[in-house]
Each structure stands twice: as structure tokens, then as C-alpha cells.
Design a protein around this motif. Structure first.
Motif, PDB file in Angstrom:
ATOM      1  N   ALA A 181     107.406  38.627  92.860  1.00 21.80           N
ATOM      2  CA  ALA A 181     106.656  38.962  94.082  1.00 21.80           C
ATOM      3  C   ALA A 181     105.265  38.329  94.039  1.00 21.80           C
ATOM      4  O   ALA A 181     104.614  38.307  92.995  1.00 21.80           O
ATOM      5  CB  ALA A 181     106.547  40.472  94.234  1.00 21.80           C
ATOM      6  N   PHE A 182     104.804  37.852  95.202  1.00 20.94           N
ATOM      7  CA  PHE A 182     103.502  37.192  95.262  1.00 20.94           C
ATOM      8  C   PHE A 182     102.529  37.862  96.237  1.00 20.94           C
ATOM      9  O   PHE A 182     101.338  37.909  95.981  1.00 20.94           O
ATOM     10  CB  PHE A 182     103.681  35.725  95.657  1.00 20.94           C
ATOM     11  N   ASP A 183     103.030  38.376  97.348  1.00 18.93           N
ATOM     12  CA  ASP A 183     102.139  38.926  98.370  1.00 18.93           C
ATOM     13  C   ASP A 183     102.095  40.451  98.372  1.00 18.93           C
ATOM     14  O   ASP A 183     101.050  41.044  98.612  1.00 18.93           O
ATOM     15  CB  ASP A 183     102.567  38.431  99.758  1.00 18.93           C
ATOM     16  N   ASN A 184     103.247  41.085  98.127  1.00 23.77           N
ATOM     17  CA  ASN A 184     103.326  42.544  98.121  1.00 23.77           C
ATOM     18  C   ASN A 184     104.349  42.979  97.088  1.00 23.77           C
ATOM     19  O   ASN A 184     105.334  42.283  96.845  1.00 23.77           O
ATOM     20  CB  ASN A 184     103.744  43.087  99.497  1.00 23.77           C
ATOM     21  N   LEU A 242     101.481  41.352  89.937  1.00 23.35           N
ATOM     22  CA  LEU A 242     101.063  40.755  88.672  1.00 23.35           C
ATOM     23  C   LEU A 242      99.732  40.017  88.823  1.00 23.35           C
ATOM     24  O   LEU A 242      98.892  40.054  87.917  1.00 23.35           O
ATOM     25  CB  LEU A 242     102.154  39.801  88.171  1.00 23.35           C
ATOM     26  N   LYS A 243      99.510  39.361  89.965  1.00 21.44           N
ATOM     27  CA  LYS A 243      98.271  38.588  90.151  1.00 21.44           C
ATOM     28  C   LYS A 243      97.040  39.487  90.250  1.00 21.44           C
ATOM     29  O   LYS A 243      95.915  39.004  90.088  1.00 21.44           O
ATOM     30  CB  LYS A 243      98.383  37.716  91.401  1.00 21.44           C
ATOM     31  N   ASN A 244      97.244  40.784  90.505  1.00 16.30           N
ATOM     32  CA  ASN A 244      96.128  41.716  90.608  1.00 16.30           C
ATOM     33  C   ASN A 244      95.827  42.426  89.294  1.00 16.30           C
ATOM     34  O   ASN A 244      94.951  43.298  89.245  1.00 16.30           O
ATOM     35  CB  ASN A 244      96.409  42.765  91.684  1.00 16.30           C
ATOM     36  N   VAL A 245      96.551  42.075  88.227  1.00 11.14           N
ATOM     37  CA  VAL A 245      96.390  42.735  86.936  1.00 11.14           C
ATOM     38  C   VAL A 245      95.434  41.929  86.064  1.00 11.14           C
ATOM     39  O   VAL A 245      95.689  40.766  85.756  1.00 11.14           O
ATOM     40  CB  VAL A 245      97.749  42.894  86.221  1.00 11.14           C
ATOM     41  N   SER A 246      94.331  42.541  85.671  1.00  7.05           N
ATOM     42  CA  SER A 246      93.405  41.907  84.745  1.00  7.05           C
ATOM     43  C   SER A 246      94.000  41.986  83.345  1.00  7.05           C
ATOM     44  O   SER A 246      94.215  43.060  82.809  1.00  7.05           O
ATOM     45  CB  SER A 246      92.060  42.624  84.771  1.00  7.05           C
TER      46      SER A 246
END
Length: 389
Positions: A56-59, A119-123
């Protein structure tokens, strides 16, 4: 709370990259807290799970969310009564993909809350520690965060598979005993890396405050890297043990059992100075552990389930029996990575009581070494449920 360099900790464990798009990475923290006003014990869980996280990339994509597939042209076919109308599917079935933090408590008033992320929002990216996602933080020795769900949110999103409530936690932890991998094959792994762990801090659940004290926290931590969850799913663990022989608390004792992995069960037991590890694989040197999970006749307090495990090695025999009243169990829904709206119905409890008995082979006889009372055991049993497509 500094963690000894000799102890395995979660930050040293890196999931294989193939799990980004095909599999589960599941990190669990279990601990007990004391209600601030009454002193009543309550077992809590906090989990970080990555499910096909790289798709998933957007939601976040939840496989159980209803997605209408019928177009305007399809509606015309239905109204016209053509043959094509019979081949229509009302819903579009998708592969799930998300990172979820789950937190909740076991027992009679059990609840779980869930927060879904990309995943892209996980630091910290695709690893277990240290990472920051939403308001939740997971590090080498600390977990903190907040999850909430209102009645309106739940009505709008039943696919969240959670309850209404709010939970905040701020905890430090120290791992005192780690077992080696109970299951390891190629890139798959179950590791009870904190079979005995101490937690300290505070938890707030629905405005009820709990103190988490190291000596009474009876913590447990494990990690799972799997293509999918084992079926049936069987788990027992506890570090709250008291000798029935001496009457003393066994401060350096714990156990963890999990499976089934291709028909095999993994068992790890530490009773003071004795360590026994039976990995989930066929071996000529030891008998395969036997297990059962069965309903028992009701007594004055109601119906209960009985978890039992027995393992016989060349030197030792281990028998574990745990009972948990059905009123103290709740069903958790865990989505599976293979999609098709498949999920694990996981019957879970955190108030199991029972015994663990250790015998030593002496010739053709058995000598009892320890008979310990178990309290506050985590006991789980799950089966896969496939929805009708």
C-alpha cells in the motif's frame, strides 16, 4: 533499565525484506498492571504488526473493508436481466496491506484498540526497533503511545476490528531471560526474546489508571516473522510461577509454548537452573511435544478451557496444564496476509492458572524435580475462518 549485552533484544532482529510484500512481522509485549485505587491485577498487551506492509502507498488497505465493484454498466445488465448479470461480484476483494498497532487488556472486560498506518509514515522503516508510528514509540527499552476509537468511528469503520475506548501507556522494560528460536526455517522465525521481562511505568485505559511495577509485571515479549500464522495457533506462556514443593516464588523461571508449525510444537521452559528447549521440528533425540485444548465440564464459576502440553526428552519430562474460564476469554480477529478475506479467530485469555511439572529420567523411573503453580498465563487458541466470497 539497561539491557545486558548478553540478552537478545528486539532491536537486534531484522525481518527479511521479502516480508514487505508477502507476510507478517508481529512483535508482542505482554505485562501486568495494578489498578491504582483497588490494587486489582490486569494483564495488558501491546502489539506492532506489519502485514504485507510494502503493497500500500496512499492508504492502509484492510481486506475486510467493503468495496463496491458494480459499475453503472453492471447495473444496466442487472436491470435488463442479461446473463452477464449472473456473473457479477458485488465486492472487490483486495490484498490487505498496512502497519497496525494493537493495544488492549485481557479478562472479563477485555478490549482491543487498533491504529492503522502506512510503511512510508513509519519513522525507522521496515524493522522492529527503534520506530515511531502515529503517537506510538518502540525502542530498545521503552514503549509509549496512545490509541483511541469512538463509537462514531467504529460505526463508520467496522473493518477496524476493535472496540470503543482510549488507552495510553508509558513503559520501560528490561529483558531478563530470552529463549533461542522456537521455530526457525529459511527466513521464518518465532523467537520468545523476552520470555521473562520486567516492565515499569503507567497505563491509562478508559480513564482508569494502572501502575506497572517490575516485580509484579510478569512481562513477556516475542517476535514472529511468518508467511502466515500457524494453524491451529496454540500459545501458552507465563513467568508468574510459585513452587508447590517449597512454597517459594520462582523468580528465575518462565516458559513459552507455541505452534503448530507444520504439525510441530515449540516448547521452552526455564525452572530456576534447568533450561529445556524443544524446537518445532522433527528430531531423533527427543519426542515431539503433545498438546490439546479442550472444553471442560462447568463448575460453580462456569465453563473453562484446558490447555495441556507434554514433552519427553532423553533427560526430562515436562507436563504443563492451564485452565482459563470462558468468561475470561475473548475472540480477537487477526487478518491473514494471503488475502481473500481470511482471518484468524484467536480465542485469547490472560488469566490462566495451572501447573508445570518437571521430572528427570532415572533409569526406568521418573524423579520429580519441580511442581510449580502457574498464575496469569497467556493462553491462546486460533483457527482460520474463510469468508464466503
Amino acid at each position: 533499565m539497561a539491557i545486558s549485552q548478553k540478552i537478545i533484544n528486539c532491536s537486534k532482529i531484522k525481518p527479511h525484506g521479502m516480508f514487505k510484500k508477502n507476510g507478517i512481522v508481529w512483535n508482542r509485549f505482554i505485562f501486568s498492571g495494578l489498578e491504582s485505587t483497588t490494587g486489582a491485577e490486569q494483564l495488558f498487551f501491546i502489539e506492532l504488526e506489519m502485514l504485507n506492509a510494502g503493497l500500500a502507498f496512499d492508504n492502509p488497505v484492510l481486506g475486510f473493508k467493503t468495496r463496491t465493484k458494480i459499475s453503472e454498466d453492471d447495473l444496466q445488465y442487472v436491470l435488463a436481466g442479461t446473463k452477464a448479470a449472473h456473473d457479477l461480484q458485488a465486492e472487490s476483494i483486495v490484498m490487505p496491506s498496512y502497519i497496525v498497532v494493537r493495544a488492549g487488556m485481557f479478562g472479563k472486560d477485555a478490549k482491543q484498540l487498533c491504529g492503522y498506518y502506512l510503511l512510508k509514515n513509519v519513522s525507522g522503516g521496515f524493522k522492529l526497533s527503534p520506530i515511531e508510528v502515529g503517537k506510538c514509540v518502540f525502542t530498545d527499552d521503552k514503549i509509549s503511545g496512545e490509541l483511541s476509537c469512538s463509537q462514531e468511528e467504529l460505526q463508520s469503520h467496522p473493518e477496524y476490528m476493535c472496540d470503543v475506548g482510549i488507552m495510553r501507556w508509558d513503559l520501560r522494560y528490561e529483558i531478563h531471560h530470552a529463549f533461542p528460536a522456537g521455530y526457525k526455517q529459511k527466513n521464518e522465525l518465532w523467537l520468545p526474546c523476552g520470555a521473562q521481562a520486567m516492565f515499569a511505568g503507567s497505563v491509562s485505559f478508559d480513564n482508569c489508571e494502572y501502575r506497572v511495577v517490575p516485580k509484579s509485571s510478569c512481562g513477556y515479549i516475542d517476535v514472529n516473522f511468518m508467511r502466515t500464522l500457524s494453524v491451529p495457533f496454540f500459545h501458552l506462556s507465563s513467568s508468574n510461577l510459585t513452587s508447590r514443593i517449597s512454597g517459594k516464588t520462582l523468580f528465575n523461571s518462565c516458559f513459552a509454548v507455541q505452534g503448530m508449525y507444520h504439525g510441530y510444537l515449540a516448547l521452552s521452559v526455564k525452572l530456576e537452573d534447568v533450561n529445556i528447549v524443544v524446537p518445532a521440528r522433527e528430531s531423533r533425540n527427543m519426542a515431539i511435544p503433545m498438546w490439546s485444548c479442550a472444553e471442560m465440564p462447568a463448575d460453580e464459576e462456569g465453563e473453562k478451557l484446558h490447555w495441556s502440553v507434554s514433552a519427553d526428552t532423553k533427560k526430562w519430562v515436562v507436563d504443563i496444564d492451564v485452565m482459563c474460564y470462558t468468561s475470561q476469554l475473548f475472540v480477537r480477529n487477526i487478518e491473514l496476509p494471503e488475502g481473500k478475506r481470511k482471518m484468524m479467530k484467536l480465542l485469547a485469555g490472560g488469566t490462566g492458572v495451572g501447573e508445570v511439572r518437571l521430572y528427570r529420567h532415572v533409569g526406568k523411573n521418573l524423579e520429580i524435580i519441580e511442581d510449580a503453580h502457574i498464575a496469569g498465563a497467556l493462553c491462546e487458541f486460533g483457527q482460520v475462518e474463510e469468508s464466503e466470497l
